[in-house]
Design a protein around this motif. Sequence first.
Motif, PDB file in Angstrom:
ATOM      1  N   THR A 156      26.942  23.022  18.421  1.00 27.38           N
ATOM      2  CA  THR A 156      25.728  23.823  18.549  1.00 27.38           C
ATOM      3  C   THR A 156      25.186  24.196  17.174  1.00 27.38           C
ATOM      4  N   GLU A 157      26.099  24.503  16.238  1.00 24.50           N
ATOM      5  CA  GLU A 157      25.660  24.881  14.878  1.00 24.50           C
ATOM      6  C   GLU A 157      24.908  23.714  14.227  1.00 24.50           C
ATOM      7  N   ARG A 158      25.439  22.521  14.425  1.00 28.05           N
ATOM      8  CA  ARG A 158      24.810  21.356  13.810  1.00 28.05           C
ATOM      9  C   ARG A 158      23.411  21.139  14.396  1.00 28.05           C
ATOM     10  N   LEU A 159      23.324  21.261  15.704  1.00 19.11           N
ATOM     11  CA  LEU A 159      22.023  21.079  16.351  1.00 19.11           C
ATOM     12  C   LEU A 159      21.038  22.136  15.875  1.00 19.11           C
ATOM     13  N   GLU A 160      21.513  23.376  15.755  1.00 15.59           N
ATOM     14  CA  GLU A 160      20.620  24.453  15.319  1.00 15.59           C
ATOM     15  C   GLU A 160      20.113  24.201  13.914  1.00 15.59           C
ATOM     16  N   SER A 161      21.001  23.747  13.049  1.00 15.12           N
ATOM     17  CA  SER A 161      20.554  23.559  11.666  1.00 15.12           C
ATOM     18  C   SER A 161      19.615  22.342  11.562  1.00 15.12           C
ATOM     19  N   LEU A 162      19.871  21.319  12.350  1.00 15.21           N
ATOM     20  CA  LEU A 162      18.934  20.178  12.358  1.00 15.21           C
ATOM     21  C   LEU A 162      17.581  20.623  12.898  1.00 15.21           C
ATOM     22  N   ALA A 163      17.599  21.394  13.989  1.00 11.12           N
ATOM     23  CA  ALA A 163      16.341  21.822  14.608  1.00 11.12           C
ATOM     24  C   ALA A 163      15.535  22.705  13.655  1.00 11.12           C
ATOM     25  N   GLN A 164      16.243  23.519  12.884  1.00 11.41           N
ATOM     26  CA  GLN A 164      15.538  24.369  11.909  1.00 11.41           C
ATOM     27  C   GLN A 164      14.830  23.529  10.854  1.00 11.41           C
ATOM     28  N   PHE A 165      15.559  22.524  10.358  1.00 12.97           N
ATOM     29  CA  PHE A 165      14.956  21.616   9.362  1.00 12.97           C
ATOM     30  C   PHE A 165      13.757  20.883   9.971  1.00 12.97           C
ATOM     31  N   GLN A 166      13.943  20.390  11.210  1.00  5.40           N
ATOM     32  CA  GLN A 166      12.872  19.614  11.856  1.00  5.40           C
ATOM     33  C   GLN A 166      11.621  20.461  12.046  1.00  5.40           C
ATOM     34  N   LEU A 167      11.813  21.721  12.449  1.00  7.48           N
ATOM     35  CA  LEU A 167      10.664  22.603  12.655  1.00  7.48           C
ATOM     36  C   LEU A 167       9.987  22.937  11.320  1.00  7.48           C
ATOM     37  N   SER A 168      10.780  23.173  10.276  1.00 10.22           N
ATOM     38  CA  SER A 168      10.163  23.439   8.960  1.00 10.22           C
ATOM     39  C   SER A 168       9.335  22.244   8.522  1.00 10.22           C
ATOM     40  N   ALA A 169       9.875  21.042   8.715  1.00 11.45           N
ATOM     41  CA  ALA A 169       9.158  19.837   8.277  1.00 11.45           C
ATOM     42  C   ALA A 169       7.889  19.636   9.113  1.00 11.45           C
ATOM     43  N   CYS A 172       0.819  -1.218   0.000  1.00 12.19           N
ATOM     44  CA  CYS A 172       0.000   0.000   0.000  1.00 12.19           C
ATOM     45  C   CYS A 172       0.854   1.271   0.000  1.00 12.19           C
ATOM     46  N   ALA A 173       2.184   1.128  -0.156  1.00 11.43           N
ATOM     47  CA  ALA A 173       3.039   2.317  -0.103  1.00 11.43           C
ATOM     48  C   ALA A 173       3.489   2.730  -1.498  1.00 11.43           C
ATOM     49  N   GLN A 174       3.422   4.032  -1.755  1.00 11.90           N
ATOM     50  CA  GLN A 174       3.990   4.579  -2.986  1.00 11.90           C
ATOM     51  C   GLN A 174       5.238   5.347  -2.590  1.00 11.90           C
ATOM     52  N   LEU A 175       6.395   4.880  -3.088  1.00 11.60           N
ATOM     53  CA  LEU A 175       7.653   5.527  -2.721  1.00 11.60           C
ATOM     54  C   LEU A 175       7.866   6.757  -3.592  1.00 11.60           C
ATOM     55  N   VAL A 176       8.167   7.884  -2.957  1.00 13.09           N
ATOM     56  CA  VAL A 176       8.347   9.135  -3.694  1.00 13.09           C
ATOM     57  C   VAL A 176       9.765   9.659  -3.448  1.00 13.09           C
ATOM     58  N   HIS A 177      10.544   9.781  -4.533  1.00 13.75           N
ATOM     59  CA  HIS A 177      11.888  10.327  -4.383  1.00 13.75           C
ATOM     60  C   HIS A 177      11.817  11.849  -4.458  1.00 13.75           C
ATOM     61  N   GLY A 178      12.076  12.526  -3.328  1.00 15.99           N
ATOM     62  CA  GLY A 178      12.026  13.979  -3.334  1.00 15.99           C
ATOM     63  C   GLY A 178      11.918  14.503  -1.927  1.00 15.99           C
ATOM     64  N   SER A 179      11.969  15.831  -1.824  1.00 18.31           N
ATOM     65  CA  SER A 179      11.891  16.449  -0.509  1.00 18.31           C
ATOM     66  C   SER A 179      10.438  16.602  -0.079  1.00 18.31           C
ATOM     67  N   PHE A 180      10.165  16.156   1.120  1.00 18.48           N
ATOM     68  CA  PHE A 180       8.833  16.350   1.693  1.00 18.48           C
ATOM     69  C   PHE A 180       8.499  17.841   1.759  1.00 18.48           C
ATOM     70  N   LEU A 181       9.536  18.665   2.009  1.00 18.52           N
ATOM     71  CA  LEU A 181       9.301  20.105   2.141  1.00 18.52           C
ATOM     72  C   LEU A 181       8.782  20.706   0.845  1.00 18.52           C
ATOM     73  N   GLU A 182       9.082  20.034  -0.267  1.00 20.21           N
ATOM     74  CA  GLU A 182       8.650  20.595  -1.552  1.00 20.21           C
ATOM     75  C   GLU A 182       7.344  20.031  -2.060  1.00 20.21           C
TER      76      GLU A 182
END
Length: 313
Positions: free
Chosen positions: A208-221, A157-167
């Motif tokens: 800290t920079e890595r965590l901040e950039s991950l957190a930004q992505f996570q919040l956008s998603a 029942c799964a359709q695999l989609v190659h791409g960004s969820f954000l887009e």
Amino acid sequence: PDTVKSQVSLPRYVRVNTLKISVEEAIEKLKKAGFSLADKPSVENFGNTIRDLETGQFVQDPHIPALLVFPPETGFHDNQLYKSGEIILQDKASCIPAQVLAPPPGACVIDACAAPGNKTSHMASLMQNNGKIFAFDIDAKRLATMRSLTQRAGVSCAQLVHGSFLECDPGDPRYSGVEYILLDPSCSGSGIANRLDHLTDEEGSISTERLESLAQFQLSALRHALSFPAARRVAYSTCSVHRQENEDVVQAALQEYEGKYHLQHILPTWRHRGTDTFPQAHRCIRASPEQDRTNGFFVALFEKNSERVDVKV
Ligand code: SAM
């Protein structure tokens, strides 16, 4: 930021793939292969029971219905049940997101960051392969691995989609019926017990920079997931121990969507709750090797507020 190094060895968790075999049948086959089933522990007794399991013994998990628990390092890679996709080796904590999202048969679902597909196949199992899962991943290689793993698991029942969820466009008619979204985005992986050394810098901490950039992505998603018009439930999870990727992301999304979504108090019998950094944090779940005998993990479940109709009597 702090890091946690765990000395606790985790049990071997085995999820029965109910698309292929029932839990009872799997137990019978395991017994025939020489394993013996001990009494199912209560939620309170879980830690002690697991610690005392002898080689060759196993129990049913008290929180996740299709999960079996064996002593650490029990080998399954040569086991026929594993090779045939009837059982899936999956940490207990990583079974929680699909379990609490609970898409029923016939549901329309998005798995936003899906590869290698353990949670997709868990959801397909709960849906009995009936309905539709759009499974996104941005990484072609990981998606290819997912294709073979989900095929082996009998997921249809799964359709695999190659791409960004954000887009992907929440207004696209293809997604107009999506009521359930599972978001398990890339994270620091700081909760994965035996992977910590590879993820930390020389001082033993994640930058800290890595965590901040991950957190930004996570919040956008997460914002993106909450903006799907028909979404009723959105599960957010990470295998991180850092509040920046967990409670902080959930709190920021909740503030933005206040009035539209609330947090569900998930798995009430689970004692280890979200860190008390905002009023509803205890509705979320944390997991750790020391307290829960799983990898470090975090899960939150957003539920859309029902449109209240005031009935005048
Ligand atoms: N849910 C998976 C499972 O249970 O097997 C594990 C997912 S892993 C933690 C995160 C995944 O997100 C990676 O496979 C990564 O390639 C993918 N990813 C990262 N950015 C993405 C994006 N913008 N859109 C979709 N997938 C993305």
